[in-house]
Design a protein around this motif. Structure first.
Motif, PDB file in Angstrom:
ATOM      1  N   LEU A 110       0.810  -1.218   0.000  1.00  0.00           N
ATOM      2  CA  LEU A 110       0.000   0.000   0.000  1.00  0.00           C
ATOM      3  C   LEU A 110       0.845   1.271   0.000  1.00  0.00           C
ATOM      4  O   LEU A 110       0.312   2.353  -0.207  1.00  0.00           O
ATOM      5  CB  LEU A 110      -0.961  -0.001   1.194  1.00  0.00           C
ATOM      6  CG  LEU A 110      -2.130  -0.975   1.065  1.00  0.00           C
ATOM      7  CD1 LEU A 110      -2.885  -1.066   2.384  1.00  0.00           C
ATOM      8  CD2 LEU A 110      -3.051  -0.555  -0.069  1.00  0.00           C
ATOM      9  N   ARG A 111       2.142   1.146   0.219  1.00  0.00           N
ATOM     10  CA  ARG A 111       3.015   2.325   0.197  1.00  0.00           C
ATOM     11  C   ARG A 111       2.995   3.017  -1.158  1.00  0.00           C
ATOM     12  O   ARG A 111       3.205   4.215  -1.254  1.00  0.00           O
ATOM     13  CB  ARG A 111       4.444   1.943   0.565  1.00  0.00           C
ATOM     14  CG  ARG A 111       4.600   1.631   2.026  1.00  0.00           C
ATOM     15  CD  ARG A 111       6.003   1.228   2.424  1.00  0.00           C
ATOM     16  NE  ARG A 111       7.047   1.819   1.630  1.00  0.00           N
ATOM     17  CZ  ARG A 111       8.159   1.193   1.244  1.00  0.00           C
ATOM     18  NH1 ARG A 111       8.348  -0.064   1.595  1.00  0.00           N
ATOM     19  NH2 ARG A 111       9.069   1.795   0.546  1.00  0.00           N
ATOM     20  N   SER A 112       2.722   2.258  -2.242  1.00  0.00           N
ATOM     21  CA  SER A 112       2.718   2.853  -3.575  1.00  0.00           C
ATOM     22  C   SER A 112       1.390   3.518  -3.920  1.00  0.00           C
ATOM     23  O   SER A 112       1.264   4.105  -4.983  1.00  0.00           O
ATOM     24  CB  SER A 112       3.074   1.797  -4.625  1.00  0.00           C
ATOM     25  OG  SER A 112       2.118   0.758  -4.597  1.00  0.00           O
ATOM     26  N   GLY A 113       0.408   3.427  -3.032  1.00  0.00           N
ATOM     27  CA  GLY A 113      -0.859   4.111  -3.264  1.00  0.00           C
ATOM     28  C   GLY A 113      -2.050   3.206  -3.032  1.00  0.00           C
ATOM     29  O   GLY A 113      -1.902   2.004  -2.793  1.00  0.00           O
ATOM     30  N   PRO A 114      -3.260   3.779  -3.103  1.00  0.00           N
ATOM     31  CA  PRO A 114      -4.478   2.993  -2.896  1.00  0.00           C
ATOM     32  C   PRO A 114      -4.538   1.819  -3.866  1.00  0.00           C
ATOM     33  O   PRO A 114      -4.132   1.922  -5.023  1.00  0.00           O
ATOM     34  CB  PRO A 114      -5.609   3.989  -3.180  1.00  0.00           C
ATOM     35  CG  PRO A 114      -4.987   5.328  -2.940  1.00  0.00           C
ATOM     36  CD  PRO A 114      -3.547   5.188  -3.363  1.00  0.00           C
ATOM     37  N   THR A 115      -5.022   0.688  -3.365  1.00  0.00           N
ATOM     38  CA  THR A 115      -5.047  -0.553  -4.128  1.00  0.00           C
ATOM     39  C   THR A 115      -6.358  -1.276  -3.858  1.00  0.00           C
ATOM     40  O   THR A 115      -6.883  -1.210  -2.749  1.00  0.00           O
ATOM     41  CB  THR A 115      -3.859  -1.442  -3.708  1.00  0.00           C
ATOM     42  OG1 THR A 115      -2.658  -0.685  -3.818  1.00  0.00           O
ATOM     43  CG2 THR A 115      -3.734  -2.671  -4.566  1.00  0.00           C
ATOM     44  N   THR A 116      -6.860  -1.963  -4.859  1.00  0.00           N
ATOM     45  CA  THR A 116      -8.088  -2.731  -4.647  1.00  0.00           C
ATOM     46  C   THR A 116      -7.778  -3.970  -3.816  1.00  0.00           C
ATOM     47  O   THR A 116      -6.638  -4.446  -3.782  1.00  0.00           O
ATOM     48  CB  THR A 116      -8.723  -3.184  -5.983  1.00  0.00           C
ATOM     49  OG1 THR A 116      -7.852  -4.106  -6.623  1.00  0.00           O
ATOM     50  CG2 THR A 116      -9.027  -2.003  -6.889  1.00  0.00           C
ATOM     51  N   VAL A 117      -8.803  -4.477  -3.185  1.00  0.00           N
ATOM     52  CA  VAL A 117      -8.648  -5.685  -2.376  1.00  0.00           C
ATOM     53  C   VAL A 117      -8.171  -6.838  -3.259  1.00  0.00           C
ATOM     54  O   VAL A 117      -7.294  -7.612  -2.863  1.00  0.00           O
ATOM     55  CB  VAL A 117      -9.971  -6.039  -1.657  1.00  0.00           C
ATOM     56  CG1 VAL A 117      -9.887  -7.392  -0.989  1.00  0.00           C
ATOM     57  CG2 VAL A 117     -10.319  -4.952  -0.645  1.00  0.00           C
ATOM     58  N   GLY A 118      -8.696  -6.941  -4.459  1.00  0.00           N
ATOM     59  CA  GLY A 118      -8.273  -7.996  -5.378  1.00  0.00           C
ATOM     60  C   GLY A 118      -6.797  -7.909  -5.712  1.00  0.00           C
ATOM     61  O   GLY A 118      -6.093  -8.921  -5.740  1.00  0.00           O
ATOM     62  N   GLU A 119      -6.311  -6.697  -5.963  1.00  0.00           N
ATOM     63  CA  GLU A 119      -4.881  -6.519  -6.252  1.00  0.00           C
ATOM     64  C   GLU A 119      -4.026  -6.861  -5.039  1.00  0.00           C
ATOM     65  O   GLU A 119      -2.954  -7.441  -5.180  1.00  0.00           O
ATOM     66  CB  GLU A 119      -4.611  -5.085  -6.710  1.00  0.00           C
ATOM     67  CG  GLU A 119      -5.196  -4.746  -8.058  1.00  0.00           C
ATOM     68  CD  GLU A 119      -5.167  -3.260  -8.365  1.00  0.00           C
ATOM     69  OE1 GLU A 119      -5.179  -2.925  -9.558  1.00  0.00           O
ATOM     70  OE2 GLU A 119      -5.146  -2.431  -7.418  1.00  0.00           O
ATOM     71  N   LEU A 120      -4.509  -6.508  -3.857  1.00  0.00           N
ATOM     72  CA  LEU A 120      -3.773  -6.841  -2.638  1.00  0.00           C
ATOM     73  C   LEU A 120      -3.704  -8.349  -2.432  1.00  0.00           C
ATOM     74  O   LEU A 120      -2.695  -8.873  -1.968  1.00  0.00           O
ATOM     75  CB  LEU A 120      -4.424  -6.194  -1.416  1.00  0.00           C
ATOM     76  CG  LEU A 120      -4.186  -4.717  -1.211  1.00  0.00           C
ATOM     77  CD1 LEU A 120      -5.019  -4.204  -0.046  1.00  0.00           C
ATOM     78  CD2 LEU A 120      -2.718  -4.422  -0.984  1.00  0.00           C
TER      79      LEU A 120
END
Length: 113
Positions: free
Chosen positions: A27-37
């Motif tokens: 998440l340090r690179s920015g907002p992310t979707t739950v699927g991407e996480l």
């Protein structure tokens, strides 16, 4: 003060798990979707969701809905507070380690004699 200590405990508890630390790092690179996480982890979506709940309860992430997407955003304030707590105690810990080192040298000197 107890509330702050409880919040700090939640942060350290959340950070104690390697999967949650990896999520924070992503998440340090920015907002992310739950699927991407969830992509790099060999675990179910419900398991990822549980990790996200722990991070959210600790105040480390914020989850928002954007149409059908759920986005997670890193919140750095709790990390800053945890870091400040560690820094406040670092001198005391270093002093204790120095005393321990000194005592160990004394004991080693006694066994060498």
């Amino acid at each position: 003060m107890a509330g702050a200590a409880d919040e700090l405990s939640l942060v350290f508890q959340a950070l104690a798990d390697p999967t949650r630390r990896a999520i924070i790092s992503r998440l340090r690179s920015g907002p992310t979707t739950v699927g991407e996480l969830a992509e790099p982890f060999a675990m179910s979506r419900p398991a990822i969701s549980q990790h996200l709940k722990v991070l959210e309860r600790a105040g480390l992430i914020e989850r928002t809905a954007d149409a059908q997407w759920r986005r997670c955003t890193l919140r750095t304030e709790p990390l800053d507070e945890a870091s400040a707590w560690v820094e406040r105690h670092r001198d005391e810990w270093n002093e204790r380690f120095d005393l321990l080192d000194e005592r160990l040298r004394e004991l080693k000197g006694q066994t060498d004699a």
